[in-house]
Design a protein around this motif. Sequence first.
Motif, PDB file in Angstrom:
ATOM      1  N   ILE A 111      -2.612   2.535  -4.031  1.00  0.00           N
ATOM      2  CA  ILE A 111      -1.521   1.587  -3.900  1.00  0.00           C
ATOM      3  C   ILE A 111      -1.277   1.433  -2.488  1.00  0.00           C
ATOM      4  O   ILE A 111      -0.965   2.210  -1.559  1.00  0.00           O
ATOM      5  N   THR A 112      -1.119   0.509  -2.045  1.00  0.00           N
ATOM      6  CA  THR A 112      -0.238   0.546   0.054  1.00  0.00           C
ATOM      7  C   THR A 112       0.417  -0.747  -0.995  1.00  0.00           C
ATOM      8  O   THR A 112       0.653  -1.920  -0.584  1.00  0.00           O
ATOM      9  N   GLY A 113       2.176   0.056  -0.586  1.00  0.00           N
ATOM     10  CA  GLY A 113       3.111  -1.090  -0.278  1.00  0.00           C
ATOM     11  C   GLY A 113       3.624  -1.580  -2.239  1.00  0.00           C
ATOM     12  O   GLY A 113       3.958  -0.664  -2.784  1.00  0.00           O
ATOM     13  N   ASN A 114       3.124  -2.808  -2.517  1.00  0.00           N
ATOM     14  CA  ASN A 114       3.243  -3.203  -3.691  1.00  0.00           C
ATOM     15  C   ASN A 114       1.805  -3.905  -4.044  1.00  0.00           C
ATOM     16  O   ASN A 114       1.832  -4.869  -4.513  1.00  0.00           O
ATOM     17  N   THR A 115       1.218  -3.662  -3.551  1.00  0.00           N
ATOM     18  CA  THR A 115      -0.280  -3.705  -3.231  1.00  0.00           C
ATOM     19  C   THR A 115      -1.258  -3.101  -4.615  1.00  0.00           C
ATOM     20  O   THR A 115      -1.313  -1.927  -3.677  1.00  0.00           O
ATOM     21  N   ALA A 116      -1.682  -3.084  -5.817  1.00  0.00           N
ATOM     22  CA  ALA A 116      -2.509  -2.240  -6.097  1.00  0.00           C
ATOM     23  C   ALA A 116      -4.214  -2.911  -6.119  1.00  0.00           C
ATOM     24  O   ALA A 116      -4.203  -3.533  -5.777  1.00  0.00           O
TER      25      ALA A 116
END
Length: 183
Positions: A138-143
């Motif tokens: 997960i990075t920020g709101n990106t999976a």
Amino acid sequence: MQVSLNSQLSQKKSVDSCAYSEFLTATATAQTTGGLDDKVAEMRSLTRRGFMKMASLLSLAGAGAAATGAAAPATAAGRAVTVGSVSSHPIGKTKLYTRFPNSSLLGGYGLLITRTGTNVWRAFSNQCTHEGSLVNYITGNTAICTNHGYTFDAKTGACTNRQSAPLRKYAVKVVKGKIVVTI
């Protein structure tokens, strides 16, 4: 009626190659029971074209089930599980939950949970819809599925970089300060 096994096996070219091992099994069984001619005729009835039609229909049925989310574990339907504490999940963050009571109901997969507001939650399976791998970064709101690079919006579950079905969505609510997901 005694029928030579060799003469029957010489006819294998007319038997569909996809069913050849089944043909050999049926031939051996039929030889001991005396119904070899009937079994050979039965095996010839499945042609390559018939096999391909059947395989196409089965793959379409499987794609339809995957698109509707029907491929989820049947034992998990409608079960509420507590995955964590609201206080440990800040607004605007997405977290991956893999170890929680009854997590085995998800068949080895975990949950991606996004908190977008005070009482606004989203929960998704971390099973990639491409080939079933784990969406585990997960990075920020990106999976991200690290196997093939598929990325998913953690707020909607939609695949953002390729054509793939969205992640399976689950109902989530807060009960007495705990995050409760219905799986």
